[in-house]
Design a protein around this motif. Structure first.
Motif, PDB file in Angstrom:
ATOM      1  N   THR A   1       1.088  -0.960   0.170  1.00 10.01           N
ATOM      2  CA  THR A   1       0.069  -0.340   0.122  1.00 10.01           C
ATOM      3  C   THR A   1       0.633   1.120   0.117  1.00 10.01           C
ATOM      4  OG1 THR A   1       0.133  -0.081   2.882  1.00 10.01           O
ATOM      5  CG2 THR A   1      -1.893  -0.933   1.326  1.00 10.01           C
ATOM      6  N   ASP A   2       1.702   1.256   1.038  1.00  8.53           N
ATOM      7  CA  ASP A   2       3.130   2.331   0.658  1.00  8.53           C
ATOM      8  C   ASP A   2       3.064   2.430  -0.983  1.00  8.53           C
ATOM      9  OD1 ASP A   2       2.724   2.688   3.215  1.00  8.53           O
ATOM     10  OD2 ASP A   2       4.613   2.062   3.747  1.00  8.53           O
ATOM     11  N   TYR A   3       3.988   1.350  -1.461  1.00  8.52           N
ATOM     12  CA  TYR A   3       4.285   1.159  -2.446  1.00  8.52           C
ATOM     13  C   TYR A   3       3.313   2.137  -3.299  1.00  8.52           C
ATOM     14  CZ  TYR A   3       6.511  -0.848  -6.623  1.00  8.52           C
ATOM     15  OH  TYR A   3       7.300  -0.853  -8.443  1.00  8.52           O
ATOM     16  N   TYR A   4       2.427   1.528  -3.584  1.00  8.62           N
ATOM     17  CA  TYR A   4       0.964   1.925  -4.663  1.00  8.62           C
ATOM     18  C   TYR A   4       0.648   3.180  -4.430  1.00  8.62           C
ATOM     19  CZ  TYR A   4       1.066  -1.878  -7.878  1.00  8.62           C
ATOM     20  OH  TYR A   4       2.058  -2.822  -8.000  1.00  8.62           O
ATOM     21  N   GLY A   5       0.981   4.053  -2.749  1.00  7.69           N
ATOM     22  CA  GLY A   5       0.268   4.576  -2.353  1.00  7.69           C
ATOM     23  C   GLY A   5      -1.498   4.968  -2.260  1.00  7.69           C
ATOM     24  N   GLY A   6      -1.937   3.700  -1.952  1.00  8.76           N
ATOM     25  CA  GLY A   6      -2.731   4.354  -1.870  1.00  8.76           C
ATOM     26  C   GLY A   6      -4.023   2.094  -1.482  1.00  8.76           C
ATOM     27  N   PRO A   7      -5.136   1.794  -1.147  1.00 11.39           N
ATOM     28  CA  PRO A   7      -5.348   0.391  -1.806  1.00 11.39           C
ATOM     29  C   PRO A   7      -5.576  -0.038  -2.416  1.00 11.39           C
ATOM     30  CG  PRO A   7      -6.970   2.519  -1.239  1.00 11.39           C
ATOM     31  CD  PRO A   7      -6.287   3.705  -1.817  1.00 11.39           C
ATOM     32  N   VAL A   8      -5.220  -1.890  -2.723  1.00 13.14           N
ATOM     33  CA  VAL A   8      -4.952  -2.031  -3.712  1.00 13.14           C
ATOM     34  C   VAL A   8      -5.495  -3.692  -3.439  1.00 13.14           C
ATOM     35  CG1 VAL A   8      -2.905  -3.811  -4.610  1.00 13.14           C
ATOM     36  CG2 VAL A   8      -2.671  -1.159  -4.066  1.00 13.14           C
ATOM     37  N   PHE A   9      -6.133  -3.546  -4.994  1.00 16.18           N
ATOM     38  CA  PHE A   9      -6.893  -5.119  -4.887  1.00 16.18           C
ATOM     39  C   PHE A   9      -6.113  -6.370  -5.332  1.00 16.18           C
ATOM     40  CE2 PHE A   9     -10.753  -2.658  -5.826  1.00 16.18           C
ATOM     41  CZ  PHE A   9     -11.341  -2.809  -4.457  1.00 16.18           C
ATOM     42  N   ILE A  10      -5.338  -7.271  -4.323  1.00 20.06           N
ATOM     43  CA  ILE A  10      -5.163  -8.187  -4.518  1.00 20.06           C
ATOM     44  C   ILE A  10      -4.936  -9.454  -5.229  1.00 20.06           C
ATOM     45  CG2 ILE A  10      -2.635  -9.520  -4.459  1.00 20.06           C
ATOM     46  CD1 ILE A  10      -2.390  -8.533  -1.453  1.00 20.06           C
ATOM     47  N   LYS A  11      -5.287  -9.645  -6.815  1.00 18.99           N
ATOM     48  CA  LYS A  11      -5.996 -10.616  -7.299  1.00 18.99           C
ATOM     49  C   LYS A  11      -5.294 -12.434  -8.013  1.00 18.99           C
ATOM     50  CE  LYS A  11      -6.406  -7.861 -11.394  1.00 18.99           C
ATOM     51  NZ  LYS A  11      -5.866  -8.500 -12.489  1.00 18.99           N
ATOM     52  N   ASN A  12      -5.996 -13.427  -8.290  1.00 22.95           N
ATOM     53  CA  ASN A  12      -5.626 -13.868  -9.122  1.00 22.95           C
ATOM     54  C   ASN A  12      -4.869 -14.619  -8.026  1.00 22.95           C
ATOM     55  OD1 ASN A  12      -7.082 -13.616 -10.952  1.00 22.95           O
ATOM     56  ND2 ASN A  12      -5.803 -12.684 -12.191  1.00 22.95           N
ATOM     57  N   TRP A  13      -4.677 -15.440  -7.773  1.00 25.37           N
ATOM     58  CA  TRP A  13      -4.046 -16.217  -5.805  1.00 25.37           C
ATOM     59  C   TRP A  13      -3.852 -17.532  -6.270  1.00 25.37           C
ATOM     60  CZ3 TRP A  13      -2.924 -14.410  -0.872  1.00 25.37           C
ATOM     61  CH2 TRP A  13      -3.272 -12.604  -0.408  1.00 25.37           C
ATOM     62  N   PRO A  14      -2.696 -18.385  -5.591  1.00 29.33           N
ATOM     63  CA  PRO A  14      -2.159 -19.638  -6.229  1.00 29.33           C
ATOM     64  C   PRO A  14      -3.842 -20.226  -5.530  1.00 29.33           C
ATOM     65  CG  PRO A  14      -0.501 -18.533  -4.327  1.00 29.33           C
ATOM     66  CD  PRO A  14      -1.367 -17.200  -5.118  1.00 29.33           C
ATOM     67  N   LYS A  15      -4.056 -20.937  -5.690  1.00 23.16           N
ATOM     68  CA  LYS A  15      -5.246 -21.427  -6.003  1.00 23.16           C
ATOM     69  C   LYS A  15      -5.213 -22.956  -4.263  1.00 23.16           C
ATOM     70  CE  LYS A  15      -4.863 -26.408  -8.590  1.00 23.16           C
ATOM     71  NZ  LYS A  15      -6.062 -26.993  -9.057  1.00 23.16           N
TER      72      LYS A  15
END
Lengths: 460, 460
Positions: free
Chosen positions: B341-355
């Motif tokens: 969140t620091d890196y992107y400076g805001g909220p992040v959707f983390i998607k497509n996770w290892p099943k």
């Protein structure tokens, strides 16, 4: 343009003659040689939508094979309807089959009994009847929040797991992490020190006591959540899991409470009538004839406020043969409620009940015989709300608990409310599922709650 | 004229120079020789009100003896304030003591630690801090309902008692009517045929499966109710009873879901900022410095959408020393969330996770390795929402359950949704108490819920 059926019904002028995309389910499908009609719903609106197609469509054959119950994505144009049952319809350009549906789909378009639908609780939300009931349920839940929030009440999330067992746990479920085949035993008792909470833990049957602690901080609070009772009773009005609303207000006496109950109930009924006209019309037609008149009458009536004693006077003077003899020391039964709401032609608050049939926390009246309790009975449904002014006097409350064989030490925190800036306060409990029964005309609580839990019945 | 403090603050012009009646509690009392000030609240408004009296009052002596914590009824006149801390005050004509308060009242007007307040959970709602937290909690709960209802969602009351045990019951409480010291045993196992429901019954850990049955009828639904897990974990973010919101939408893919999550979260934050400015200001000052900036930033930011794989790339490229090594097959830990969140400076959707680290019901992506799951992480709080597209293919779902050692027959009704008009659909779960932590800046979940339940702690 991806739309919901709701969007189209609500803004038909905006979408007339427009190309749109819509996804939903086939509710019925009538095929002719040269054209076909699909009764279509995406569940966002009580009314369905008609899709039409004819031989001009290059995929006529394929479309005409689509089965009832299938999920489809449709592209087409909204046009004025040539039929007289609707104002518009959708002329299909193309259809994509998202999910097929086999011929043994249990929800074929014919009349199903409520009993049958209960057997397929996971599919019955798709039926017309449950489209109506579940919409009314959702909208009335919101009406509850709207009423209390707009009147300055704090929504209090009282706990569901509790160790406060002062009324005796015979009506409450036990909650544990133990393997029930191997409960650790110490001196003949279950050793709860080994359980997650280290104490015997129960599922709550009411948020009232905790609610009172909030009312004495915020004046006006309400709870709205599930409630659990172990009653082994298979009636049309009992479920072991139900939703309850429990407002509590500091500085309110019994009259203030009745004012609020009447105001709240009328607000909810009006709100549902404003927001679910189609659903209520359906219920009036197919579930309870006269439902709309009943609701309109409630809005117009001024609720009577009559002492329990006077109610018994009236019942005794009626000359009727009762199954349960009216009793100055006893309860008011279903048959009595019916007589009383007929007698007064509308809702009646029955107040000041004999103290021996009511709970320990109710305010003792000066007569030494009655408590400031009030039940609201309404035509057809009978009792809808039960409330009381609470005993605010520490000693009276403590002694009453002792008299009734309850242990005040178990809930010393509740008694503290009478020690630190106590004040008169009042509250009630309204079973939400019974309210939905009243609003829809449904006669069995099992049809108001999506997955009802009753003795021997906890499937899904 | 009987009023609430809220009425006066909201319509001061209407009540200025008027005689009124008001009931509430004494929060502080400063007495001088010739006059006195009472800091007064009835709990309906975050701000208190000042009551004043002087020697002109014939009951000066009596009034000056009133104690902190007492409940009083006051008659007096609203006048312009001579002080500069408030615009108005109430000049007392007369006071009635409703409920006295002894000197050992634990909530004396001084700074109390949150730990101390947890010990008096029945009184802490009266403190400033909990006046702020509980108001924000109530208003954000209403914001949730407002958002979903105004967007056409049906509020689905999914059950809390359930026999659907497909994920294994180690995380779920058992519910029973048995006397735990005398559980009937048959062939070494608890004989549930003798229990109320005739089956082993659990307290739900999620309404999702039942919610899906509703989404496939109404397209858009949401649940909002308590949830129970047996985790024996004493962290600041875990409670055994918590409130959860679980929307589910038919025909939504993962992108649609992320759109909705972002829209919903911004709506709730905006709603609370509009309705609780004083409470948030208090939290910003006394609980989390920078809270208002944090919330304003959320409203302004566009949430990023990044694959799990790319997140791990970034973490590995960071050159940082991690407590938990970033792993393409593994979870994203608190320290990683903060970095991202620091890196992107805001909220992040983390998607497509290892099943392999996600649940069986999540949609398997074409790569055979990942599932269409998405976690929303936000600055400071970390993970706030976890959701996924659901597997809509019957065989894939069935086989995945078998692979993971689960019994599909246990939830045949859930599989039916893939048989009768199935379609893509998506949903998420948001822990409401964690949302309240985010909105108030409170660091311990025990301070967001009125009566928190954690291991060995189920008092009240």
């Amino acid at each position: 343009m991806k739309l919901d059926v709701k969007d189209i019904y609500e803004q038909i002028d905006k979408f007339m003659d427009k190309e749109i995309e819509i996804s939903g389910w086939i509710k019925n499908h009538r095929k002719q040689k040269d054209f076909g009609f699909i009764d279509f719903s995406d569940g966002t609106h009580f009314k369905r939508m008609q899709l039409i197609y004819d031989l001009d469509n290059p995929n006529f054959e394929e479309i005409s094979k689509l089965k009832i119950g299938s999920a489809i994505k449709v592209f087409g144009k909204i046009i004025e309807s040539s039929g007289k049952n609707q104002d518009f319809e959708l002329k299909i350009d193309s259809v994509e089959l998202l999910g097929d549906c086999p011929d043994d789909y249990p929800l074929q378009p014919k009349k199903h009994s409520l009993e049958f639908l209960r057997e397929i609780a996971h599919l019955r939300p798709r039926s017309n009847t449950f489209q109506a009931i579940n919409r009314i349920r959702s909208v009335s839940a919101h009406a509850v929040h709207e009423y209390f929030q707009s009147n300055g009440y704090i929504y209090a999330h009282t706990p569901f797991l509790t160790t406060a067992d002062c009324e005796g746990s015979d009506q409450m479920f036990k909650v544990t992490t133990f393997d029930l085949a191997h409960v650790p035993i110490k001196e003949g008792e279950a050793d709860f020190s080994k359980d997650l909470f280290g104490q015997k833990t129960l599922l709550t049957g009411s948020g009232q006591l905790h609610g009172e602690t909030m009312a004495l901080a915020y004046k006006k609070i309400y709870t709205f959540g599930p409630t659990f009772r172990t009653e082994n009773s298979n009636t049309k009005t009992h479920a072991n899991e139900f939703w309850m609303i429990e407002p509590e207000v500091a500085f309110y006496d019994l009259d203030d409470l009745m004012d609020m109950e009447e105001d709240m109930l009328k607000f909810i009924v009006k709100y549902v009538m404003d927001h679910c006209p189609l659903e209520l019309e359906f219920c009036d037609k197919f579930i309870e004839n006269g439902l709309l008149d009943k609701l309109n009458n409630l809005l117009k009536s001024e609720f009577k406020r009559i002492d329990h004693k006077e109610i018994v006077d009236i019942l005794l003077a009626s000359g009727k043969e009762w199954e349960f003899a009216p009793d100055y020391e006893g309860d008011i039964h279903k048959e009595h409620e019916k007589y009383i709401t007929d007698y007064y032609g509308g809702p009646v608050f029955i107040k000041n009940w004999p103290k021996d049939i009511k709970a320990y926390y109710m305010k003792q009246n000066a007569d030494g015989k009655t408590v400031a309790a009030v039940d609201l009975v309404v035509p057809i449904a009978g009792e809808l709300i039960g409330g009381s002014q609470r005993e605010e006097d520490y000693d009276k409350l403590y002694n009453r608990m002792k008299e009734m064989g309850l242990d005040p030490e178990q809930i010393d925190w509740y008694l503290d409310l009478r020690k630190f800036g106590g004040c008169i306060h009042s509250g009630f409990g309204m079973g939400f599922d019974r309210l939905v029964m009243y609003l829809t005309g449904v006669e069995n609580i099992r049809d108001t709650i999506p997955y009802p839990r009753t003795p021997k019945n906890c499937k899904y």
